[in-house]
Design an enzyme around this catalytic site. Sequence first.
Site, PDB file in Angstrom:
ATOM      1  N   ALA A  56       0.919  -1.111   0.047  1.00  0.00           N
ATOM      2  CA  ALA A  56      -0.190   0.011   0.136  1.00  0.00           C
ATOM      3  C   ALA A  56       0.952   1.130  -0.033  1.00  0.00           C
ATOM      4  O   ALA A  56       1.975   1.083   0.347  1.00  0.00           O
ATOM      5  CB  ALA A  56      -0.756   0.035   1.267  1.00  0.00           C
TER       6      ALA A  56
ATOM      7  N   HIS B  50       9.780  -8.322  12.334  1.00  0.00           N
ATOM      8  CA  HIS B  50      11.069  -7.042  12.419  1.00  0.00           C
ATOM      9  C   HIS B  50      12.210  -7.675  11.519  1.00  0.00           C
ATOM     10  O   HIS B  50      13.139  -7.393  11.882  1.00  0.00           O
ATOM     11  CB  HIS B  50      11.535  -6.613  13.610  1.00  0.00           C
TER      12      HIS B  50
ATOM     13  N   HIS C  10      11.141  -0.706  18.470  1.00  0.00           N
ATOM     14  CA  HIS C  10      10.677  -1.148  16.989  1.00  0.00           C
ATOM     15  C   HIS C  10      11.019  -0.233  15.765  1.00  0.00           C
ATOM     16  O   HIS C  10      11.637   0.711  16.112  1.00  0.00           O
ATOM     17  CB  HIS C  10       8.828  -0.967  17.233  1.00  0.00           C
TER      18      HIS C  10
HETATM   19  C1  LIG Z   1       2.456  -6.974  11.201  1.00  0.00           C
HETATM   20  C2  LIG Z   1       3.540  -5.914  11.471  1.00  0.00           C
HETATM   21  C3  LIG Z   1       3.630  -5.244  12.653  1.00  0.00           C
HETATM   22  C4  LIG Z   1       4.737  -4.443  12.933  1.00  0.00           C
HETATM   23  N1  LIG Z   1       4.541  -3.619  14.148  1.00  0.00           N
HETATM   24  C5  LIG Z   1       5.382  -2.600  14.354  1.00  0.00           C
HETATM   25  C6  LIG Z   1       5.207  -1.501  15.251  1.00  0.00           C
HETATM   26  O1  LIG Z   1       4.303  -1.629  15.923  1.00  0.00           O
HETATM   27  N2  LIG Z   1       6.053  -0.610  15.418  1.00  0.00           N
HETATM   28  C7  LIG Z   1       7.276  -0.477  14.561  1.00  0.00           C
HETATM   29  O2  LIG Z   1       7.758   0.510  14.361  1.00  0.00           O
HETATM   30  N3  LIG Z   1       7.268  -1.338  13.686  1.00  0.00           N
HETATM   31  C8  LIG Z   1       6.493  -2.527  13.442  1.00  0.00           C
HETATM   32  N4  LIG Z   1       6.894  -3.330  12.117  1.00  0.00           N
HETATM   33  C9  LIG Z   1       7.973  -3.256  11.590  1.00  0.00           C
HETATM   34  C10 LIG Z   1       7.896  -1.947  10.668  1.00  0.00           C
HETATM   35  O3  LIG Z   1       6.581  -1.689  10.119  1.00  0.00           O
HETATM   36  C11 LIG Z   1       8.530  -2.365   9.431  1.00  0.00           C
HETATM   37  O4  LIG Z   1       9.890  -2.702   9.722  1.00  0.00           O
HETATM   38  C12 LIG Z   1       8.528  -1.028   8.472  1.00  0.00           C
HETATM   39  O5  LIG Z   1       7.415  -0.661   8.230  1.00  0.00           O
HETATM   40  C13 LIG Z   1       9.656  -1.614   7.069  1.00  0.00           C
HETATM   41  O6  LIG Z   1       9.660  -0.378   6.326  1.00  0.00           O
HETATM   42  P1  LIG Z   1      10.247  -0.476   5.095  1.00  0.00           P
HETATM   43  O7  LIG Z   1      10.381   0.974   4.283  1.00  0.00           O
HETATM   44  O8  LIG Z   1      11.811  -1.275   5.125  1.00  0.00           O
HETATM   45  O9  LIG Z   1       9.320  -1.407   4.070  1.00  0.00           O
HETATM   46  P2  LIG Z   1       7.745  -1.247   3.726  1.00  0.00           P
HETATM   47  O10 LIG Z   1       7.342  -0.378   4.643  1.00  0.00           O
HETATM   48  O11 LIG Z   1       7.220  -2.638   3.806  1.00  0.00           O
HETATM   49  O12 LIG Z   1       7.878  -0.794   2.339  1.00  0.00           O
HETATM   50  C14 LIG Z   1       8.271  -1.619   1.093  1.00  0.00           C
HETATM   51  C15 LIG Z   1       7.247  -1.138  -0.021  1.00  0.00           C
HETATM   52  O13 LIG Z   1       7.608  -1.595  -1.205  1.00  0.00           O
HETATM   53  C16 LIG Z   1       6.544  -1.775  -1.821  1.00  0.00           C
HETATM   54  N5  LIG Z   1       7.226  -3.077  -2.887  1.00  0.00           N
HETATM   55  C17 LIG Z   1       7.803  -4.118  -2.561  1.00  0.00           C
HETATM   56  N6  LIG Z   1       8.078  -4.930  -3.624  1.00  0.00           N
HETATM   57  C18 LIG Z   1       7.999  -4.068  -4.749  1.00  0.00           C
HETATM   58  C19 LIG Z   1       8.267  -4.271  -6.130  1.00  0.00           C
HETATM   59  N7  LIG Z   1       8.752  -5.277  -6.541  1.00  0.00           N
HETATM   60  N8  LIG Z   1       7.701  -3.171  -7.006  1.00  0.00           N
HETATM   61  C20 LIG Z   1       7.205  -2.128  -6.315  1.00  0.00           C
HETATM   62  N9  LIG Z   1       7.038  -1.894  -4.818  1.00  0.00           N
HETATM   63  C21 LIG Z   1       7.447  -2.839  -4.142  1.00  0.00           C
HETATM   64  C22 LIG Z   1       5.660  -2.325  -1.084  1.00  0.00           C
HETATM   65  O14 LIG Z   1       4.631  -2.785  -1.423  1.00  0.00           O
HETATM   66  C23 LIG Z   1       5.907  -1.419   0.252  1.00  0.00           C
HETATM   67  O15 LIG Z   1       5.109  -0.460   0.135  1.00  0.00           O
HETATM   68  C24 LIG Z   1       5.566  -4.285  12.214  1.00  0.00           C
HETATM   69  C25 LIG Z   1       5.827  -5.021  10.638  1.00  0.00           C
HETATM   70  C26 LIG Z   1       4.664  -5.804  10.590  1.00  0.00           C
HETATM   71  C27 LIG Z   1       4.555  -6.289   9.088  1.00  0.00           C
END
Ligand SMILES: Cc1cc2nc3c(=O)[nH]c(=O)nc-3n(C[C@H](O)[C@H](O)[C@H](O)COP(=O)(O)OP(=O)(O)OC[C@H]3O[C@@H](n4cnc5c(N)ncnc54)[C@H](O)[C@@H]3O)c2cc1C
Length: 606
Positions: free
Chosen positions: A106, A529, A572
């Site tokens: 999303a 995480h 977190h």
């Molecule tokens: C269920 C759950 C609960 C959690 N609870 C907490 C919490 O309470 N507090 C906290 O701080 N952290 C929490 N976390 C951890 C935290 O949310 C994540 O570590 C963090 O949001 C990751 O950020 P990111 O930018 O690395 O990846 P993401 O936010 O996952 O972003 C990756 C993005 O890339 C997109 N994407 C992936 N592959 C492709 C592709 N091939 N082409 C185009 N788009 C693509 C995805 O759709 C997504 O939008 C939780 C995670 C989960 C899953």
Amino acid sequence: MKFTAFLVGCGLAASARAIVEDAIDLFDFVVIGGGTCGLAVAARLSEIENISIAIIEAGNDERNNANVTDPSLFTVAFGTPIDWTYKSVAQPHLGNRQLDYHSGKAWGGSSAINGMTYIRADAVQIDAWERIGNKGWNWDNLYPYYKRIEQFSPPTPEQSAVGASYIEELHGENGPVHVGYPFFLTNSSLFDIAYKTWQKLGIPYNQDPNGGSLRGFSAWPQTLDREANIRSDSATAYFHPVQDRPNLKIFNGVARRITWDDEANTGSGSNLVARGVEFITNEGVKQIIHAKREVILSAGSLRSPAILELSGVGNPDILSKHGISTTRALSAVGENLQDQPQTSIFYQNSQVINGSAPYVAYADAWDIFGESTSNIAAATKEKLSEWAGIISKSNNNAVSPDSIQHVFQIQHELIFRQNVSVSGTLTTASGDQLTSVFWGLLPFSRGSVHISSEDPLEHPLIDPNFYLIDWDLRPMVELCKLARKYWSTEPAGALAVGELVPTLETVPDDATDEQWVDWLKLASISNMHPAGTLAMMPEELGGVVDHTLTVYGTRNVRVVDASVMPFQVGGHLTSTLYAITERTVDIIRDGIAVHASMDGGLPLEN
Ligand SMILES: Cc1cc2nc3c(=O)[nH]c(=O)nc-3n(C[C@H](O)[C@H](O)[C@H](O)COP(=O)(O)OP(=O)(O)OC[C@H]3O[C@@H](n4cnc5c(N)ncnc54)[C@H](O)[C@@H]3O)c2cc1C
Ligand SMILES: *[C@@H]1O[C@H](CO)[C@@H](O)[C@H](O)[C@H]1NC(C)=O
Ligand SMILES: *[C@@H]1O[C@H](CO)[C@@H](O)[C@H](O)[C@H]1NC(C)=O
Ligand SMILES: *[C@@H]1O[C@H](CO)[C@@H](O)[C@H](O)[C@H]1NC(C)=O
Ligand SMILES: *[C@@H]1O[C@H](CO)[C@@H](O)[C@H](O)[C@H]1NC(C)=O
Ligand SMILES: *[C@@H]1O[C@H](CO)[C@@H](O)[C@H](O)[C@H]1NC(C)=O
């Protein structure tokens, strides 16, 4: 200028293959993944007027989806189309179970579906990033960015009465991400009960866990717009307010690979220049967006390694298995996955509790192991080399035992000398049930994420390798015992009238550690995480990006997401990820300023 000539060249190439490859545009930056970090980096870069940014995101705008916005609906989005619904590979040390890996698909990525807890790292954990060779990455440098992202709402008197507390100087007031406490905090006496019970168990009260020391018991704040009572994710916080800027555009599709300036430059090529990103639209059409300056990979720790591999950057043994030729050999791509095992114990409550009670206790090794800690510290130190060998063997020597051992030594010091927290326990109540949810913060096990196929739509192979290093079970066993002790210590003990999970039949009151281990293997899940799969470390230690988050061997590919964290953190992840992102934007801005003054804005010739 060389770059202009190149663009004309590939424009022609693109039109010659227009049926399958439609080069739709040219932007300064192309960001892969509009998630937690991706939207933050894009929104910040768009503040520079004459810079254009494209974002490629597989998911959609979910601002009207209550499963995202309503803070009381955590977990409801699991398994719906806004969750990638990944599965791990079968885990041999968890009874061969495949674990669920939720991950946001999303605008806002996982910040749109996560638990919203806002807790930063232990300060010395960030300092360790510098100690392993990442110049400039320490707590003092990151701390202003933790504050910069934040718009903190001080608790109301009613919220303070049920445990919400803070130290004003630790928080930011003007940042994009709202942080606060929900009105929905329980107003029963649960806070007092938790407070008194943890005191008896030796866990002190921590007035604010966001100042660089997690240890202790407190009510946790959330990424929440309290007044509006909606989730504050990276779409709401960073992107919606600026999405109409003419220099910012989001494309919907699945990124397949980075395309390179000189595709013939294979092998150990040291200065690869990314020229764009190929992606697949929802209609299945292949398109390319060209990048004038940089490609920024922000697809998250479970996906970014796969995109690098599909781009020819990774372990040649893995790439060749899927028919991908190696453009830059970098065998640590996808290794070093660090996730945290999580387990819950449930009781029947003698009362019915209204609201939520997000009370967490962080504990260090001394809290968990008591008098045995010194002996355990010495015994584990002896084991580091053996464990490094086990990890290296599990990744076919993609990272050498010596490198892993070096990193383990720092982790061991963090745990046993610097006293970082090694566990979190959430004691909470919902309806007529009481729960302790607990997770080990710093396992020694390391897993991996790799492509399963050359097809970019296939999910990667996710292997957290839980309990590969069996010592990781030790703190978990102690946490099981601590949970039982908590719910049998007054005043919390008076609430718990019967254990629902695991039950005393399954794990008797006088259970041996082996009995707990047997149960843990069946009951452990992911704490969601996952981090570290494209670690910021020197290349010889198994790093994939340098201290500017640039991929080794490339000139203009950066990674900005949870993949770059070299070590797991105690808090977190999102607070630390936003801070990393903001600091990286400043690094990028500095680079642009220097190059703009040199040659009119192309940061490619360094
Ligand atoms: C269920 C759950 C609960 C959690 N609870 C907490 C919490 O309470 N507090 C906290 O701080 N952290 C929490 N976390 C951890 C935290 O949310 C994540 O570590 C963090 O949001 C990751 O950020 P990111 O930018 O690395 O990846 P993401 O936010 O996952 O972003 C990756 C993005 O890339 C997109 N994407 C992936 N592959 C492709 C592709 N091939 N082409 C185009 N788009 C693509 C995805 O759709 C997504 O939008 C939780 C995670 C989960 C899953
Ligand atoms: C919200 O989640 C529920 C339960 O999982 C699901 O049935 C519903 O379709 C979801 N709503 C949206 C808009 O996705
Ligand atoms: C406390 O609970 C009562 C009744 O359950 C409710 O009316 C009141 O609004 C609650 N107070 C807060 C601050 O949540
Ligand atoms: C919970 O709320 C209900 C009504 O909303 C109220 O009757 C009850 O007393 C509350 N229970 C507690 C423990 O506050
Ligand atoms: C770690 O905790 C132990 C036990 O409480 C204490 O003796 C030691 O001084 C602590 N070390 C640091 C660096 O705080
Ligand atoms: C933006 O444009 C201004 C004026 O044309 C120029 O001075 C500046 O260097 C440009 N900045 C970048 C980053 O290209």
